[in-house]
Scaffold this motif. Sequence first.
Motif, short mmCIF file in Angstrom:
data_model
loop_
_atom_site.label_atom_id
_atom_site.label_comp_id
_atom_site.label_asym_id
_atom_site.label_seq_id
_atom_site.Cartn_x
_atom_site.Cartn_y
_atom_site.Cartn_z
N LEU A 182 0.83 -1.21 0.00
CA LEU A 182 0.00 0.00 0.00
C LEU A 182 0.86 1.26 0.00
CD1 LEU A 182 -3.05 0.41 -0.02
CD2 LEU A 182 -2.99 0.58 2.47
N ILE A 183 1.94 1.25 0.79
CA ILE A 183 2.86 2.38 0.83
C ILE A 183 3.54 2.56 -0.52
CG2 ILE A 183 5.01 3.25 1.83
CD1 ILE A 183 2.66 3.59 3.66
N GLY A 184 3.90 1.45 -1.17
CA GLY A 184 4.51 1.52 -2.50
C GLY A 184 3.59 2.17 -3.51
N VAL A 185 2.32 1.79 -3.48
CA VAL A 185 1.33 2.40 -4.38
C VAL A 185 1.19 3.89 -4.07
CG1 VAL A 185 -1.12 2.44 -5.01
CG2 VAL A 185 0.06 0.25 -4.73
N SER A 186 1.19 4.22 -2.78
CA SER A 186 1.08 5.62 -2.36
C SER A 186 2.26 6.45 -2.86
CB SER A 186 1.00 5.70 -0.83
OG SER A 186 1.05 7.03 -0.38
N LEU A 187 3.47 5.89 -2.78
CA LEU A 187 4.66 6.61 -3.25
C LEU A 187 4.62 6.86 -4.75
CD1 LEU A 187 7.48 4.85 -1.18
CD2 LEU A 187 6.56 7.15 -0.83
N THR A 188 4.23 5.84 -5.52
CA THR A 188 4.16 6.02 -6.98
C THR A 188 3.07 7.01 -7.35
OG1 THR A 188 2.74 4.04 -7.12
CG2 THR A 188 5.08 3.74 -7.53
N ALA A 189 1.97 7.01 -6.59
CA ALA A 189 0.89 7.97 -6.86
C ALA A 189 1.37 9.39 -6.58
CB ALA A 189 -0.33 7.65 -6.00
N GLU A 190 2.12 9.57 -5.47
CA GLU A 190 2.64 10.90 -5.14
C GLU A 190 3.61 11.40 -6.19
OE1 GLU A 190 3.98 12.03 -1.29
OE2 GLU A 190 2.69 10.59 -0.28
N ALA A 191 4.32 10.49 -6.85
CA ALA A 191 5.24 10.89 -7.92
C ALA A 191 4.50 11.57 -9.06
CB ALA A 191 6.00 9.67 -8.44
N PHE A 192 3.18 11.27 -9.19
CA PHE A 192 2.36 11.89 -10.23
C PHE A 192 1.37 12.89 -9.63
CE2 PHE A 192 3.73 7.84 -12.05
CZ PHE A 192 4.25 8.26 -13.26
N ASP A 193 1.74 13.41 -8.44
CA ASP A 193 0.94 14.44 -7.77
C ASP A 193 -0.46 13.96 -7.40
OD1 ASP A 193 2.68 16.52 -7.42
OD2 ASP A 193 2.32 17.37 -9.40
N GLN A 194 -0.60 12.67 -7.16
CA GLN A 194 -1.87 12.12 -6.68
C GLN A 194 -1.68 11.76 -5.21
OE1 GLN A 194 -4.84 11.85 -8.72
NE2 GLN A 194 -3.47 13.27 -9.76
N HIS A 195 -1.91 12.73 -4.34
CA HIS A 195 -1.61 12.56 -2.93
C HIS A 195 -2.69 11.75 -2.22
CE1 HIS A 195 0.06 13.32 1.00
NE2 HIS A 195 -1.07 13.85 1.40
N ILE A 196 -2.28 10.65 -1.60
CA ILE A 196 -3.18 9.83 -0.78
C ILE A 196 -2.83 10.12 0.68
CG2 ILE A 196 -3.93 7.49 -0.19
CD1 ILE A 196 -2.92 6.60 -2.93
N PRO A 197 -3.74 10.72 1.45
CA PRO A 197 -3.43 11.03 2.85
C PRO A 197 -2.94 9.80 3.61
CG PRO A 197 -5.50 12.04 2.20
CD PRO A 197 -5.10 11.13 1.08
N LYS A 198 -1.74 9.90 4.20
CA LYS A 198 -1.18 8.75 4.90
C LYS A 198 -2.00 8.37 6.13
CE LYS A 198 3.64 8.80 3.44
NZ LYS A 198 3.53 9.75 2.34
N GLY A 199 -2.74 9.35 6.66
CA GLY A 199 -3.59 9.05 7.82
C GLY A 199 -4.59 7.95 7.51
N TYR A 200 -5.14 7.96 6.29
CA TYR A 200 -6.09 6.92 5.89
C TYR A 200 -5.40 5.55 5.85
CZ TYR A 200 -9.08 10.78 4.27
OH TYR A 200 -9.85 11.90 4.19
N ILE A 201 -4.20 5.54 5.29
CA ILE A 201 -3.47 4.27 5.17
C ILE A 201 -3.11 3.72 6.54
CG2 ILE A 201 -1.36 3.19 4.28
CD1 ILE A 201 -1.40 5.24 2.02
N TYR A 202 -2.55 4.60 7.39
CA TYR A 202 -2.13 4.14 8.73
C TYR A 202 -3.33 3.71 9.58
CZ TYR A 202 2.50 6.00 7.71
OH TYR A 202 3.72 6.23 7.16
N PHE A 203 -4.46 4.43 9.45
CA PHE A 203 -5.64 4.05 10.22
C PHE A 203 -6.16 2.70 9.77
CE2 PHE A 203 -10.25 3.82 10.68
CZ PHE A 203 -10.38 4.00 12.05
N ALA A 204 -6.21 2.48 8.45
CA ALA A 204 -6.68 1.19 7.92
C ALA A 204 -5.81 0.05 8.40
CB ALA A 204 -6.73 1.24 6.40
#
Length: 257
Positions: free
Chosen positions: A207-229
């Motif tokens: 999930l973190i890997g997907v989040s990092l690649t998304a951020e590379a394309f300016d698609q920010h996924i709030p980490k709070g959602y990931i950590y809470f899940a």
Amino acid sequence: MEWITDPQIWISFLTLTLLEIVLGIDNIVFISIQSGKLPLEQQKKARQLGLLLALVMRLGLLFSIKWIMGLTEPFLNLGDTFNIENPSWYRYLTLSGRDLILFIGGLFLIYKATTEIHHKVEGHVETASNRNRPLTFRSVIIQIIILDLVFSLDSVITAVGMVDQIGVMIAAVIVAVGIMLLSASTISRFVNDYPSVKMLALAFLLLIGVSLTAEAFDQHIPKGYIYFAMAFSVLVEFLNIRTEKTALQKLKDEVKE
């Protein structure tokens, strides 16, 4: 020494320290999984060295703030290259040094997590070729260094965005890594002792890997959602483990009677 009595400094320090610890969780999980592949006598050394390298990288990046901020400036604009003038597409057509590092790091993390999950699900069988290429201490440390760089960059950019005083940033990073060092053995043991928890940890890294690649394309996924899940999933798994232990203990008591 006026900073000692300045409540804003202390609030910034405590907030940043807490955030650095949270951002360091994925780092600890990756180090725990990788070090768990080594012989028992090398695992603690690998964990400690991995976290110390993370500290060195974070401090080094903090002292290179000008260079770090330069990484956020685009060095390639595909819109200009291909004469694309649509403003709404501009952010997707630019590439900065930070984007490139996050993209490569994200792909590496996705690859590692997917490979490990595949081995766990399919039941990885040791072959002659695998025995001839055992995982070495050096190879584990190299993989940890690669991910340390990505996580450190993310951590330092967050710190720079939150606090102005470099002294506060350095103190927060040192305290956060110190806490991570103290908790690494416990987290590593917990992750490696329970296969289901280890699978959750691998899913977390994916999930973190997907989040990092998304951020590379300016698609920010709030980490709070990931950590809470993930925290919720771990809590549910912890309750399952306690339930299984209780049921097993009751069964043992019944057998004794």
